[in-house]
Design an enzyme around this catalytic site. Structure first.
Site, mmCIF file in Angstrom:
data_model
loop_
_atom_site.group_PDB
_atom_site.id
_atom_site.type_symbol
_atom_site.label_atom_id
_atom_site.label_comp_id
_atom_site.label_asym_id
_atom_site.label_seq_id
_atom_site.Cartn_x
_atom_site.Cartn_y
_atom_site.Cartn_z
ATOM 1 N N TYR A 14 52.621 77.809 6.763
ATOM 2 C CA TYR A 14 51.906 77.642 7.859
ATOM 3 C C TYR A 14 52.470 77.839 9.054
ATOM 4 O O TYR A 14 51.760 78.094 10.026
ATOM 5 C CB TYR A 14 51.266 76.255 7.918
ATOM 6 C CG TYR A 14 50.204 76.302 6.684
ATOM 7 C CD1 TYR A 14 48.877 76.777 6.711
ATOM 8 C CD2 TYR A 14 50.586 74.996 5.885
ATOM 9 C CE1 TYR A 14 48.219 76.305 5.432
ATOM 10 C CE2 TYR A 14 49.748 74.854 4.679
ATOM 11 C CZ TYR A 14 48.773 75.479 4.511
ATOM 12 O OH TYR A 14 47.719 75.240 3.544
ATOM 13 N N HIS A 19 46.427 78.270 13.354
ATOM 14 C CA HIS A 19 46.156 76.834 13.621
ATOM 15 C C HIS A 19 47.422 75.836 13.696
ATOM 16 O O HIS A 19 47.290 74.796 14.191
ATOM 17 C CB HIS A 19 45.754 76.415 12.191
ATOM 18 C CG HIS A 19 44.425 75.514 12.228
ATOM 19 N ND1 HIS A 19 43.596 75.283 13.457
ATOM 20 C CD2 HIS A 19 43.875 74.934 11.257
ATOM 21 C CE1 HIS A 19 42.925 74.200 12.758
ATOM 22 N NE2 HIS A 19 42.906 74.113 12.018
ATOM 23 N N TYR A 64 48.672 67.323 7.509
ATOM 24 C CA TYR A 64 47.671 68.621 7.496
ATOM 25 C C TYR A 64 46.678 68.158 8.631
ATOM 26 O O TYR A 64 46.305 67.071 8.985
ATOM 27 C CB TYR A 64 46.942 68.514 6.224
ATOM 28 C CG TYR A 64 47.881 69.365 5.277
ATOM 29 C CD1 TYR A 64 48.299 70.678 5.133
ATOM 30 C CD2 TYR A 64 48.545 68.408 4.413
ATOM 31 C CE1 TYR A 64 49.188 71.301 4.230
ATOM 32 C CE2 TYR A 64 49.369 68.970 3.473
ATOM 33 C CZ TYR A 64 49.656 70.227 3.374
ATOM 34 O OH TYR A 64 50.678 70.719 2.488
ATOM 35 N N ASN A 66 43.358 68.183 9.306
ATOM 36 C CA ASN A 66 42.181 67.393 9.165
ATOM 37 C C ASN A 66 42.286 65.947 9.187
ATOM 38 O O ASN A 66 41.475 65.145 9.340
ATOM 39 C CB ASN A 66 41.396 67.762 7.851
ATOM 40 C CG ASN A 66 40.854 69.048 7.840
ATOM 41 O OD1 ASN A 66 41.021 69.806 8.872
ATOM 42 N ND2 ASN A 66 40.198 69.570 6.837
ATOM 43 N N ASP A 91 45.049 74.611 19.047
ATOM 44 C CA ASP A 91 44.610 75.668 19.312
ATOM 45 C C ASP A 91 42.888 75.738 19.719
ATOM 46 O O ASP A 91 42.366 74.735 19.170
ATOM 47 C CB ASP A 91 44.756 76.578 17.956
ATOM 48 C CG ASP A 91 43.930 75.850 16.754
ATOM 49 O OD1 ASP A 91 43.091 76.244 16.122
ATOM 50 O OD2 ASP A 91 44.563 74.691 16.394
ATOM 51 N N ASN A 112 38.756 70.174 13.634
ATOM 52 C CA ASN A 112 38.770 69.123 12.597
ATOM 53 C C ASN A 112 40.151 68.071 12.973
ATOM 54 O O ASN A 112 39.863 66.966 12.744
ATOM 55 C CB ASN A 112 38.977 69.601 11.247
ATOM 56 C CG ASN A 112 37.678 70.024 10.684
ATOM 57 O OD1 ASN A 112 36.742 69.743 11.227
ATOM 58 N ND2 ASN A 112 37.828 71.333 9.839
#
Length: 184
Positions: A14, A19, A64, A66, A91, A112
């Protein structure tokens, strides 16, 4: 004590995805402040240090996106940080790449990570710096936010991250209203 949070997803896969803009901005800020975000606790990576006599924590949740609120709430509870001293950098697809928008409160706007923080902290009344990542109608939302920046976007997001770090320093030095006036 101030808590500055950058949102993103953990793991090399990532790195430098749209994100993870919050992580990137926090990395730029930590470099500017000669700090390493390398302590593991609270379901995150963090560092705690003094800035002009005040304690500051930089946090990159490792839950993560969420579930970012789990890490944020754990730090706030442990250090007894009031919500008015929380600032989240993340973001935003609804703004041009690299553009900043500072706000003292607001809804999750479909993000989220922010939804999770609101759920765990119990309010949407916390400071935030949104950093634009644009959007592309040819991609699904998930594919877009988990995609990497193009060369053109890299320049814009690098400038945006630099401005976000400057905005945080302005906030720490002169208050959030001054930062909003200067960087919005």
């Amino acid at each position: 004590m101030k808590l500055i949070v950058g949102l993103g997803n953990p793991g090399k896969e990532y790195d430098m995805t749209r994100h993870n803009t919050g992580f990137y901005c926090l990395d730029v800020l930590s470099d500017e402040m000669n700090q390493s975000i390398d302590k593991e606790k609270f379901k995150g990576l963090y560092t705690k240090f003094k800035y002009k006599g005040e304690d500051v924590i930089l946090l990159k949740p490792q839950t993560y996106m969420n579930n970012s609120g789990e890490s944020v709430a754990a730090v706030m509870q442990f250090f007894k940080i009031p919500v008015e001293d929380l600032l989240v950098i993340y973001d935003d697809m609804d703004m041009p790449t690299g553009k900043l928008r500072l706000r003292e409160k607001g809804s999750a706007g479909g993000h989220n990570g922010i939804k999770s923080i609101i759920a765990h902290v119990g309010t949407q009344n916390f400071k935030r710096i949104r950093v634009g990542i644009s959007k592309n109608k040819l991609y699904s939302v998930v594919d877009w936010v988990l995609g990497r920046y193009s060369k053109e976007e890299e320049k814009l997001i690098s400038e945006g991250a630099k401005h976000a770090a400057e905005a945080v320093l302005c906030y720490l030095d002169d208050g959030f209203n001054k930062a909003m006036n200067k960087f919005n």
